[in-house]
Design a protein around this motif. Structure first.
Motif: not given
Length: 263
Positions: A41-48, A63-68, A221-224, A229-233
């Motif tokens: 799932x991280x692949x999708x997260x990195x792309x959005x 309220x966006x499509x990518x978030x939903x 930042x991207x790294x943060x 996100x990794x911790x959240x997932x």
């Protein structure tokens, strides 16, 4: 299923909670192995731009499509993990996400979730609307309106008697449907409902800590974002496994007792 038995089976609340927690913690290697494919799932997260962590941001979620799509994907992957994890506990199965049988179980699990959510949401909405209309002409204290939130709470508690269907579909137990789950869990509403709440507490506490840590970091930042996100997932998957462990253990208890009665 001997669902007409008058004898009430009492779920051992604290023992079930203890076993459910211990299984996840003692078998942490199993948790790591089973959740590893789900981290795709991280692949999708990195792309959005890491949409899933919006819930821990001070600004909240857009309220966006990518978030939903991100939240939906995380939910579906969590259901797939719940199916695999329940099978690991009940059948000692190593688990597989990629078979047709697994897909059918995931769909069934998802549909039962939708059904129970509908059974909570629709009556709650109708009751709240009706009560609001009835009380609209009466002067009441401002905070009394919050009492209406007890309606979905009470419905969720009542419908917890149907929760056995979740582990049942993961092990292809076609004999245990909603009706059988309702009869088998008679007299155990509080034990099942509050047991699930207890299993959710670690995830809730850790989510608060993660949210505070992200706000303290005060960096987008991207790294943060990647790290959080990794911790959240990972936290979402950990929460899923805790609840699945509880479902699996109550399923084992009730079905074992039911089989003993039949014999």
């Amino acid at each position: 299923m001997a669902n007409n038995s008058e004898k009430i089976v009492k779920l051992p609340f604290f023992e079930t909670i203890r076993r459910s927690f211990l299984f996840v913690l003692v078998n942490f290697k199993d948790f790591a192995k089973l959740t590893l494919p789900a981290f795709a799932i991280m692949i999708y997260e990195m792309s959005t731009n890491f949409q899933s962590i919006c819930s821990i941001k001070p600004t909240g979620c857009e309220d966006s499509l990518s978030n939903k799509c991100s939240l939906l994907l995380l939910g579906v992957v969590s259901i797939a993990l719940a199916v695999v994890y329940c099978r690991r506990i009940i059948l000692k199965d190593v688990g597989d996400f990629w078979t047709l049988a697994s897909f059918r179980r995931i769909v069934s699990y998802f549909l039962y979730n939708i059904f129970l959510l509908f059974m909570i949401a629709l009556p709650s909405y109708l009751l709240i609307v009706v009560l609001s209309l009835l009380l609209s002409s009466v002067t009441l204290p401002e905070n009394v309106g919050y009492l209406l939130l007890l309606i979905p709470f009470g419905l969720t508690m009542f419908l917890s008697r149907f929760f056995l269907v979740f582990p049942a579909v993961t092990v292809d137990d076609k004999a245990l449907k909603l009706k059988e789950s309702f009869y088998m869990t008679k007299g155990n509403v509080n034990r099942i409902f509050w047991g699930q709440i207890v299993m959710m507490l670690p995830g809730m506490v850790l989510l608060m800590i993660l949210s505070n840590a992200y706000n303290i970091a005060a960096s987008s930042s991207y790294v943060t974002n990647f790290i959080f996100t990794l911790l959240f997932v990972a936290l979402s998957f950990f929460d899923t496994c805790l609840k699945s462990s509880f479902y699996a253990h109550i399923y084992q208890y009730f079905t074992f007792y039911n089989k003993s009665e039949e014999e």
